[in-house]
Design an enzyme around this catalytic site. Structure first.
Site, PDB file in Angstrom:
ATOM      1  N   LEU A 140       0.829  -1.222   0.000  1.00 23.90           N
ATOM      2  CA  LEU A 140       0.000   0.000   0.000  1.00 23.90           C
ATOM      3  C   LEU A 140       0.858   1.264   0.000  1.00 23.90           C
ATOM      4  O   LEU A 140       0.805   2.076   0.915  1.00 23.90           O
ATOM      5  CB  LEU A 140      -1.002  -0.004   1.163  1.00 23.90           C
ATOM      6  CG  LEU A 140      -1.991  -1.165   1.177  1.00 23.90           C
ATOM      7  CD1 LEU A 140      -2.924  -1.079   2.386  1.00 23.90           C
ATOM      8  CD2 LEU A 140      -2.817  -1.196  -0.112  1.00 23.90           C
ATOM      9  N   ALA A 176       3.753  -6.167  -8.238  1.00 26.33           N
ATOM     10  CA  ALA A 176       4.131  -5.057  -7.347  1.00 26.33           C
ATOM     11  C   ALA A 176       5.350  -4.340  -7.907  1.00 26.33           C
ATOM     12  O   ALA A 176       6.354  -4.960  -8.243  1.00 26.33           O
ATOM     13  CB  ALA A 176       4.438  -5.589  -5.951  1.00 26.33           C
ATOM     14  N   ALA A 177       5.246  -3.031  -7.996  1.00 27.95           N
ATOM     15  CA  ALA A 177       6.350  -2.238  -8.544  1.00 27.95           C
ATOM     16  C   ALA A 177       6.072  -0.757  -8.325  1.00 27.95           C
ATOM     17  O   ALA A 177       4.938  -0.353  -8.091  1.00 27.95           O
ATOM     18  CB  ALA A 177       6.482  -2.491 -10.056  1.00 27.95           C
ATOM     19  N   SER A 198       5.708   2.270 -10.591  1.00 29.19           N
ATOM     20  CA  SER A 198       5.327   2.156 -11.999  1.00 29.19           C
ATOM     21  C   SER A 198       5.317   3.467 -12.788  1.00 29.19           C
ATOM     22  O   SER A 198       5.055   3.447 -13.986  1.00 29.19           O
ATOM     23  CB  SER A 198       3.933   1.518 -12.086  1.00 29.19           C
ATOM     24  OG  SER A 198       2.958   2.442 -11.627  1.00 29.19           O
ATOM     25  N   THR A 212       7.261  -5.123 -18.892  1.00 29.82           N
ATOM     26  CA  THR A 212       6.664  -4.039 -19.694  1.00 29.82           C
ATOM     27  C   THR A 212       7.358  -3.926 -21.050  1.00 29.82           C
ATOM     28  O   THR A 212       8.525  -4.336 -21.190  1.00 29.82           O
ATOM     29  CB  THR A 212       6.797  -2.695 -18.939  1.00 29.82           C
ATOM     30  OG1 THR A 212       6.457  -1.622 -19.811  1.00 29.82           O
ATOM     31  CG2 THR A 212       8.213  -2.456 -18.436  1.00 29.82           C
ATOM     32  N   ASP A 213       6.677  -3.317 -21.998  1.00 26.16           N
ATOM     33  CA  ASP A 213       7.318  -3.083 -23.306  1.00 26.16           C
ATOM     34  C   ASP A 213       8.468  -2.079 -23.201  1.00 26.16           C
ATOM     35  O   ASP A 213       9.312  -1.998 -24.085  1.00 26.16           O
ATOM     36  CB  ASP A 213       6.287  -2.616 -24.357  1.00 26.16           C
ATOM     37  CG  ASP A 213       5.547  -1.328 -23.997  1.00 26.16           C
ATOM     38  OD1 ASP A 213       5.765  -0.782 -22.888  1.00 26.16           O
ATOM     39  OD2 ASP A 213       4.745  -0.867 -24.829  1.00 26.16           O
ATOM     40  N   GLU A 214       8.494  -1.319 -22.096  1.00 25.04           N
ATOM     41  CA  GLU A 214       9.537  -0.296 -21.974  1.00 25.04           C
ATOM     42  C   GLU A 214      10.936  -0.889 -21.840  1.00 25.04           C
ATOM     43  O   GLU A 214      11.928  -0.186 -21.974  1.00 25.04           O
ATOM     44  CB  GLU A 214       9.232   0.642 -20.802  1.00 25.04           C
ATOM     45  CG  GLU A 214       7.926   1.372 -21.008  1.00 25.04           C
ATOM     46  CD  GLU A 214       7.768   2.630 -20.168  1.00 25.04           C
ATOM     47  OE1 GLU A 214       8.766   3.177 -19.692  1.00 25.04           O
ATOM     48  OE2 GLU A 214       6.617   3.049 -20.007  1.00 25.04           O
ATOM     49  N   TYR A 227      12.937   3.957 -14.561  1.00 22.36           N
ATOM     50  CA  TYR A 227      11.854   2.975 -14.392  1.00 22.36           C
ATOM     51  C   TYR A 227      12.083   1.771 -15.290  1.00 22.36           C
ATOM     52  O   TYR A 227      12.030   0.615 -14.845  1.00 22.36           O
ATOM     53  CB  TYR A 227      10.492   3.619 -14.715  1.00 22.36           C
ATOM     54  CG  TYR A 227       9.401   2.601 -14.992  1.00 22.36           C
ATOM     55  CD1 TYR A 227       8.861   1.836 -13.964  1.00 22.36           C
ATOM     56  CD2 TYR A 227       8.927   2.383 -16.298  1.00 22.36           C
ATOM     57  CE1 TYR A 227       7.872   0.874 -14.220  1.00 22.36           C
ATOM     58  CE2 TYR A 227       7.943   1.433 -16.561  1.00 22.36           C
ATOM     59  CZ  TYR A 227       7.425   0.686 -15.523  1.00 22.36           C
ATOM     60  OH  TYR A 227       6.463  -0.274 -15.787  1.00 22.36           O
ATOM     61  N   LYS A 231      12.688  -2.189 -14.305  1.00 22.52           N
ATOM     62  CA  LYS A 231      11.837  -3.301 -14.751  1.00 22.52           C
ATOM     63  C   LYS A 231      12.659  -4.322 -15.525  1.00 22.52           C
ATOM     64  O   LYS A 231      12.413  -5.528 -15.437  1.00 22.52           O
ATOM     65  CB  LYS A 231      10.686  -2.781 -15.633  1.00 22.52           C
ATOM     66  CG  LYS A 231       9.606  -2.026 -14.895  1.00 22.52           C
ATOM     67  CD  LYS A 231       8.869  -2.874 -13.870  1.00 22.52           C
ATOM     68  CE  LYS A 231       8.052  -3.992 -14.477  1.00 22.52           C
ATOM     69  NZ  LYS A 231       7.316  -4.761 -13.422  1.00 22.52           N
ATOM     70  N   ASN A 267      -1.525   0.187 -20.631  1.00 17.92           N
ATOM     71  CA  ASN A 267      -2.882  -0.245 -20.271  1.00 17.92           C
ATOM     72  C   ASN A 267      -3.772   0.955 -19.977  1.00 17.92           C
ATOM     73  O   ASN A 267      -3.301   1.977 -19.459  1.00 17.92           O
ATOM     74  CB  ASN A 267      -2.859  -1.073 -18.987  1.00 17.92           C
ATOM     75  CG  ASN A 267      -2.337  -2.484 -19.182  1.00 17.92           C
ATOM     76  OD1 ASN A 267      -2.720  -3.376 -18.438  1.00 17.92           O
ATOM     77  ND2 ASN A 267      -1.462  -2.710 -20.149  1.00 17.92           N
ATOM     78  N   ARG A 285       2.065   5.698 -28.185  1.00 22.74           N
ATOM     79  CA  ARG A 285       1.911   4.556 -27.290  1.00 22.74           C
ATOM     80  C   ARG A 285       0.925   3.585 -27.925  1.00 22.74           C
ATOM     81  O   ARG A 285       0.048   3.973 -28.685  1.00 22.74           O
ATOM     82  CB  ARG A 285       1.400   5.002 -25.901  1.00 22.74           C
ATOM     83  CG  ARG A 285       2.366   5.961 -25.150  1.00 22.74           C
ATOM     84  CD  ARG A 285       3.630   5.233 -24.744  1.00 22.74           C
ATOM     85  NE  ARG A 285       4.587   6.037 -24.000  1.00 22.74           N
ATOM     86  CZ  ARG A 285       5.622   6.670 -24.546  1.00 22.74           C
ATOM     87  NH1 ARG A 285       5.800   6.649 -25.856  1.00 22.74           N
ATOM     88  NH2 ARG A 285       6.493   7.310 -23.801  1.00 22.74           N
TER      89      ARG A 285
END
Ligand code: NAD
Ligand code: TDX
Length: 341
Positions: A37, A82-83, A85, A127-129, A155, A159, A185, A219
């Site tokens: 959280l 969990a990250a 983001s 992720t695609d990043e 970031y 990842k 997304n 994107r």
């Protein structure tokens, strides 16, 4: 036979949609939802599942090995979301991103490894990043799973570190690991710092939207529920050690997206304010999702663009109280008020 699925980050945007998706579509499965959280975690997004016996919430950090050992004793597989983001935040605080997204992933992988064979598949939601960026002027270029990893932002590097670690635990320790690499997304319950909810909330309130640079960055947008379906497909049928691209074949420039959003909010182009560009702003992401379609039969089945975007904008309009409680900070009291003893 049903399984108990550990979802990390299940109070976040994609995580809460995924928990809901599993509980609604896989009646034999249970979910243990582990989340620390952070500012991005919002248990109100799953308020209707608060008392569901198939949904257990665990307030814990993925870096807490002792807590993980306790939880791992009652789960069969792991979906790791969990990250930290948000790209903009990573530009200001890289170390938090490296700690959560790399060391946190290592902590989780180690906890699974300590359980030996009692835990099955571990899906790392990447992720695609991780692939970096594509040029704007050659639309024939797409990211495939064999595109070299060349992340550009702190970031994306963090990842990529988690992505490569997950693969290394498959290679080194023989763990059952799959990786998913999805494009941007959109959908309900996204934290309002991200472009779509931000660019709905602001015009509704009579403010301008801060479009970075000239808005030509592209994107590839996918509805979050397609992503959830794909993650479950990889959990069930993915080949261990493999990575799967997930994408919408739906490239939009930020300017095109912004114009659609402000129009859906009843505003004209005077609502757009061009602001200083994001540092190192990636130009274009575009996913080739042939592999998951061909090998796992994944195909987006819900209504496509622009209907899905219109429905999302309508969701934010209809759920102003959800956004208001996020922005006032009230959402952070939900756990205390409803879960903490
Ligand atoms: P989000 O920021 O909305 O949610 C992240 C969740 O992780 C939050 O609930 C937060 O409290 C939790 N968390 C953060 N640090 C934690 C820690 N140390 N221990 C336990 N929980 C922690 O993010 P999101 O947009 O839902 O993204 C989820 C995952 O999907 C991320 O791994 C992200 O990299 C990946 N992803 C996101 C997108 C996208 O478009 N949003 C696209 C591809 C991949
Ligand atoms: O105020 C803004 N103005 C603006 O022009 C914001 C917040 C964003 N933008 C632009 C930057 C991006 O080109 O909109 C695009 C989308 O921005 P974000 O919503 O911040 O997403 P992005 O940076 O593309 O990253 C998202 O997709 C990949 C997720 O946040 C990541 O977690 C995921 O890995």
């Amino acid at each position: 036979m049903g399984q108990t699925i550990l979802v990390t980050g299940g109070a976040g945007f994609i995580g809460s949609n995924l928990v809901r998706f599993i509980l609604e579509n896989r009646p034999d499965d249970r979910v243990v939802n582990l989340d620390s959280l952070t500012y991005a975690g919002n248990l109100e997004s799953l308020a209707d599942f608060k008392d569901d016996p198939r949904h257990e919430f665990v307030h814990a950090d993925i870096g807490d090995g002792e807590k993980l050992d306790e939880v791992m004793g009652r789960v069969d597989c792991v979906l790791h979301l969990a990250a930290e983001s948000h790209v903009d935040r990573s530009i200001h605080d890289p170390s938090l991103f490296l700690r959560t997204n790399i060391l946190g992933t290592q902590s989780l992988l180690d906890a699974v490894r300590r359980r030996g064979d009692s835990i099955g598949r571990f899906v790392y939601v990447s992720t695609d990043e991780v692939y970096g960026e594509l040029p704007l002027d050659d639309k024939s270029q797409l990211f495939t799973e064999s595109t070299p990893l060349k992340p550009n932002s702190p970031y994306a590097v963090s990842k990529t570190g988690g992505d490569m670690l997950a693969r290394a635990y498959w290679h080194t320790y023989g763990m059952d690991v799959c990786i998913t690499r999805c494009s941007n997304n959109f959908g309900a319950y996204q934290f309002p710092e991200k472009v779509i909810p931000l660019f709905v909330n602001k015009p509704i309130e009579g403010e301008q939207v801060p479009l970075y640079g000239d808005g030509s960055n592209i994107r590839d947008w996918l509805h979050v529920l397609y992503h959830c379906e794909a993650i479950c497909r990889v959990l069930d049928d993915g080949v261990s050690g493999e990575a799967y691209n997930i994408g919408g074949n739906n490239e939009r420039s930020n300017l095109e997206l912004t114009k659609m959003l402000i129009e859906l909010c009843g505003r004209d182009e005077s609502a757009i304010k061009h602001v200083e560009d994001r540092l190192g702003h990636d130009m274009r992401y575009a996913i080739d999702a042939t592999k998951i379609k061909r090998e796992l039969g994944w195909e987006p089945t819900r209504s496509a663009w622009p209907a899905a975007l219109e429905a999302t904008v309508q969701w934010y309009k209809d759920n102003r109280d959800w956004s208001d409680r996020v922005r006032s900070g009230e959402y952070q009291r939900f756990y205390e008020q409803n879960y903490a003893k």
